[in-house]
Write a protein that holds these residues in place. Structure first.
Motif, PDB file in Angstrom:
ATOM      1  N   VAL A   1      10.806  13.475 -48.441  1.00  0.00           N
ATOM      2  CA  VAL A   1      12.244  13.521 -48.188  1.00  0.00           C
ATOM      3  C   VAL A   1      13.001  13.920 -49.456  1.00  0.00           C
ATOM      4  N   PHE A   2      12.632  13.333 -50.586  1.00  0.00           N
ATOM      5  CA  PHE A   2      13.287  13.662 -51.852  1.00  0.00           C
ATOM      6  C   PHE A   2      13.074  15.134 -52.192  1.00  0.00           C
ATOM      7  N   ALA A   3      11.868  15.614 -51.987  1.00  0.00           N
ATOM      8  CA  ALA A   3      11.573  17.024 -52.290  1.00  0.00           C
ATOM      9  C   ALA A   3      12.411  17.956 -51.424  1.00  0.00           C
ATOM     10  N   MET A   4      12.462  17.698 -50.120  1.00  0.00           N
ATOM     11  CA  MET A   4      13.249  18.555 -49.230  1.00  0.00           C
ATOM     12  C   MET A   4      14.724  18.506 -49.580  1.00  0.00           C
ATOM     13  N   ASN A   5      15.209  17.327 -49.930  1.00  0.00           N
ATOM     14  CA  ASN A   5      16.614  17.204 -50.321  1.00  0.00           C
ATOM     15  C   ASN A   5      16.925  17.937 -51.619  1.00  0.00           C
ATOM     16  N   HIS A   6      15.898  18.297 -52.361  1.00  0.00           N
ATOM     17  CA  HIS A   6      16.072  19.073 -53.587  1.00  0.00           C
ATOM     18  C   HIS A   6      15.536  20.496 -53.412  1.00  0.00           C
ATOM     19  N   ASN A   7      15.660  20.980 -52.172  1.00  0.00           N
ATOM     20  CA  ASN A   7      15.435  22.407 -51.877  1.00  0.00           C
ATOM     21  C   ASN A   7      13.989  22.834 -52.048  1.00  0.00           C
ATOM     22  N   LYS A   8      13.050  21.922 -51.750  1.00  0.00           N
ATOM     23  CA  LYS A   8      11.631  22.248 -51.849  1.00  0.00           C
ATOM     24  C   LYS A   8      10.967  22.081 -50.484  1.00  0.00           C
ATOM     25  N   HIS A   9      10.008  22.936 -50.178  1.00  0.00           N
ATOM     26  CA  HIS A   9       9.107  22.656 -49.074  1.00  0.00           C
ATOM     27  C   HIS A   9       8.192  21.516 -49.499  1.00  0.00           C
ATOM     28  N   ALA A  10       7.712  20.752 -48.518  1.00  0.00           N
ATOM     29  CA  ALA A  10       6.858  19.607 -48.828  1.00  0.00           C
ATOM     30  C   ALA A  10       5.573  19.667 -48.022  1.00  0.00           C
ATOM     31  N   CYS A  11       4.459  19.499 -48.708  1.00  0.00           N
ATOM     32  CA  CYS A  11       3.168  19.307 -48.055  1.00  0.00           C
ATOM     33  C   CYS A  11       2.657  17.936 -48.481  1.00  0.00           C
ATOM     34  N   THR A  12       2.286  17.111 -47.508  1.00  0.00           N
ATOM     35  CA  THR A  12       1.855  15.763 -47.845  1.00  0.00           C
ATOM     36  C   THR A  12       0.524  15.430 -47.202  1.00  0.00           C
ATOM     37  N   GLU A  13      -0.272  14.664 -47.938  1.00  0.00           N
ATOM     38  CA  GLU A  13      -1.522  14.166 -47.383  1.00  0.00           C
ATOM     39  C   GLU A  13      -1.241  13.260 -46.185  1.00  0.00           C
ATOM     40  N   VAL A  14      -2.300  12.936 -45.456  1.00  0.00           N
ATOM     41  CA  VAL A  14      -2.175  12.170 -44.231  1.00  0.00           C
ATOM     42  C   VAL A  14      -2.287  10.673 -44.509  1.00  0.00           C
ATOM     43  N   PRO A  15      -1.602   9.858 -43.676  1.00  0.00           N
ATOM     44  CA  PRO A  15      -0.579  10.217 -42.711  1.00  0.00           C
ATOM     45  C   PRO A  15       0.736  10.533 -43.412  1.00  0.00           C
ATOM     46  N   ALA A  16       1.578  11.334 -42.783  1.00  0.00           N
ATOM     47  CA  ALA A  16       2.851  11.700 -43.395  1.00  0.00           C
ATOM     48  C   ALA A  16       3.816  10.531 -43.418  1.00  0.00           C
ATOM     49  N   ALA A  17       3.650   9.594 -42.486  1.00  0.00           N
ATOM     50  CA  ALA A  17       4.544   8.443 -42.385  1.00  0.00           C
ATOM     51  C   ALA A  17       3.755   7.255 -41.859  1.00  0.00           C
ATOM     52  N   THR A  18       4.261   6.049 -42.124  1.00  0.00           N
ATOM     53  CA  THR A  18       3.585   4.844 -41.646  1.00  0.00           C
ATOM     54  C   THR A  18       4.459   4.004 -40.729  1.00  0.00           C
ATOM     55  N   THR A  19       5.712   4.414 -40.518  1.00  0.00           N
ATOM     56  CA  THR A  19       6.603   3.736 -39.580  1.00  0.00           C
ATOM     57  C   THR A  19       7.341   4.783 -38.755  1.00  0.00           C
ATOM     58  N   ILE A  20       7.872   4.365 -37.616  1.00  0.00           N
ATOM     59  CA  ILE A  20       8.643   5.292 -36.785  1.00  0.00           C
ATOM     60  C   ILE A  20       9.912   5.717 -37.503  1.00  0.00           C
ATOM     61  N   ASP A  21      10.529   4.815 -38.226  1.00  0.00           N
ATOM     62  CA  ASP A  21      11.713   5.170 -38.989  1.00  0.00           C
ATOM     63  C   ASP A  21      11.415   6.286 -39.975  1.00  0.00           C
ATOM     64  N   GLU A  22      10.271   6.202 -40.654  1.00  0.00           N
ATOM     65  CA  GLU A  22       9.900   7.257 -41.589  1.00  0.00           C
ATOM     66  C   GLU A  22       9.664   8.584 -40.869  1.00  0.00           C
ATOM     67  N   CYS A  23       9.090   8.531 -39.686  1.00  0.00           N
ATOM     68  CA  CYS A  23       8.885   9.761 -38.908  1.00  0.00           C
ATOM     69  C   CYS A  23      10.210  10.470 -38.654  1.00  0.00           C
ATOM     70  N   TRP A  24      11.217   9.698 -38.257  1.00  0.00           N
ATOM     71  CA  TRP A  24      12.528  10.294 -37.993  1.00  0.00           C
ATOM     72  C   TRP A  24      13.178  10.790 -39.277  1.00  0.00           C
ATOM     73  N   GLN A  25      12.944  10.101 -40.386  1.00  0.00           N
ATOM     74  CA  GLN A  25      13.476  10.582 -41.662  1.00  0.00           C
ATOM     75  C   GLN A  25      12.947  11.979 -41.980  1.00  0.00           C
ATOM     76  N   LEU A  26      11.656  12.178 -41.770  1.00  0.00           N
ATOM     77  CA  LEU A  26      11.060  13.487 -42.043  1.00  0.00           C
ATOM     78  C   LEU A  26      11.665  14.551 -41.146  1.00  0.00           C
ATOM     79  N   VAL A  27      11.791  14.241 -39.854  1.00  0.00           N
ATOM     80  CA  VAL A  27      12.333  15.211 -38.901  1.00  0.00           C
ATOM     81  C   VAL A  27      13.772  15.579 -39.245  1.00  0.00           C
TER      82      VAL A  27
END
Length: 473
Positions: free
Chosen positions: A149-175
């Protein structure tokens, strides 16, 4: 309490080496970490911009910064140095020796990265640079979403290892962040690029299995000794995940490839799941045995460890089913199952080297398998498969994933895995936990595409308009 929570968060987000989740940070966590109230849900969220099929502006050179150099990170750095059109600009880990070790992997190459380490916010300084296009995240699970989220907010594409999120709230944050910033957020699900998975995906696309009716995937991997190792995961962070969370903690390796076969998020959607876990028969006993001769392990005795086997069943809107299993403790041979069953045939990867049956009840002979493989191996494997095996990374699939991602960014092509895949595949972790804790009752699965799944196009692995990125061996 507010100050303590903030302090703990800052400590957590500063631990950027893979496997750095300290004991002190886990004190105060509930035995099972339930989701915080979601920022969005299916009824309230409105899609800002559809990231499925999105083509970001072309990048002639993809300038990359890596966060987390404890385990998976250094291997990614090593793979990236073979890909043309990549400029490794930054290396970050809280431990200076890790950044120095990663830098040595680049000696004799064109890459001259800046090193970031030693402070809790070093990774943020790298993300704030204007001359980086992609942040590659290889840290412990709890750090993936905050960093992406921090990377995208600073104009970067983000690739993350798995899992990308551990809560439903985090899933929505990414989206929501990806849609708002129009920056890619890709989960690095390498198993989508393994050779048999790519073969069966192409065969499914060609209709050889008919209409797909059922798929199976798994993560069956004996990690019992490694989970209790004092050196494999810093401060035993992964072991701690196995007593503070329940359900399928690591669903995406088996799930990702079959979701692509089923066109999930691109013509079909997950509807609901049920999940059941057995008891723990191994981890608690192991903790007791180790503690009998080593006081270090006494704090791990009597913990409510996750059940050894979890089985999760998913039903889609179109009435197809997916069976997922998770077992990281039993003494069993490694398996991701990868079963694809349709009205005209079936494929199953394990036991290796995999087998296929078309139009009958007999598996194809070795000669027939060779013919099928030669005919239906997709173009991407023919192009880079042999070089990928030489570079390595789980037999080559890691390199295919990295090469494909860079090639798509350089040619302005949609990524094979978008933010909706990252969110959905990761969401099975907390959703399975919710079902397990409620006597395996059914749990609805959010539609992170907000209805766009009805029109989104299937993953296209062809090299049309792409495939131009060279490999420097």
């Amino acid at each position: 309490m507010e100050k303590n929570n903030r302090r703990n968060f800052l400590k957590l987000t500063g631990l950027t080496g893979a496997g750095l989740l300290g004991t002190s940070l886990l004190k105060g966590f509930p035995t099972t970490q339930k989701d915080t109230p979601a920022l969005h849900n299916d009824s309230s969220y409105r899609q800002v911009f559809n990231m499925s099929g999105y083509s970001a502006p072309k990048l002639e050179t993809v300038r990359v910064g890596f966060i987390g150099l404890g385990n998976r990170g250094p291997a990614a750095v090593k793979r990236m140095k073979y890909i043309d059109g990549v400029d490794i600009k930054g290396l970050c880990d809280i431990r200076p020796e890790r950044t120095e070790a990663a830098k040595k992997l680049l000696e004799g190459t064109r890459h001259t990265p800046t090193l970031y380490s030693g402070t809790a916010n070093a990774w943020k300084k790298m993300c704030e640079r204007d001359d980086i296009d992609l942040i590659y995240i290889a840290t412990p699970w709890d750090l993936h979403t905050p960093m992406a989220v921090f990377a995208m907010n600073h104009n970067k594409h983000a690739c993350t290892e798995v899992p990308a999120a551990t809560t439903i709230d985090e899933c929505w944050q990414l989206v929501s962040t990806s849609e708002r910033t129009r920056k890619h957020c890709m989960m690095l699900e390498n198993c989508c690029y393994d050779f048999f998975e790519l073969l069966t995906l192409n065969m499914a696309r060609q209709g050889l299995f008919g209409e797909i009716v059922h798929c199976e995937g798994a993560y069956i991997h004996d990690l019992l000794e490694g989970n209790f190792s004092k050196t494999k995961n810093y401060d035993l962070w992964r072991l701690k995940e196995n007593f503070r969370r329940k359900g399928n903690l690591y669903p995406t390796h088996g799930l990702g490839p079959v979701c692509q076969v089923l066109d999930i998020n691109r013509g079909d959607k997950m509807d609901y799941l049920v999940s059941m876990s057995g008891n723990d028969f191994l981890m608690g006993n192991t903790a007791r045995k180790l503690a009998a001769t080593d006081d270090f392990y006494k704090p791990f005795v009597g913990k409510p460890y996750n059940g050894n086997m979890n089985t999760t069943i998913i039903r889609t809107i179109k009435g197809r089913t997916i069976m997922l299993q998770h077992d990281v403790t039993s003494p069993r041979p490694y398996s991701r199952i990868h079963l694809v069953s349709g009205t005209k045939g079936v494929a199953q990867k394990y036991p290796l080297p995999g087998r296929i049956a078309l139009g009958g009840d007999q598996w194809a002979s070795p000669e027939e398998m060779n013919t099928l493989t030669e005919k239906y191996t997709p173009e991407i494997v023919n192009r880079v498969g042999e070089m990928a095996k030489q570079v390595g990374g789980h037999g080559g699939m890691d390199f295919i994933m990295d090469w494909r991602t860079i090639d798509c960014l350089r040619n302005g092509l949609p990524l094979d895995q978008d933010v909706y895949d990252a969110a959905l595949w990761s969401s099975i972790f907390p959703l399975s936990e919710k079902s397990v804790l409620n006597r395996s009752n059914s749990v609805d699965i959010p539609d992170f595409t907000n209805g766009a799944w009805k029109m989104n196009k299937p993953v296209n692995l062809s090299l049309e308009n792409g495939g131009t990125t060279k490999i420097m061996m």
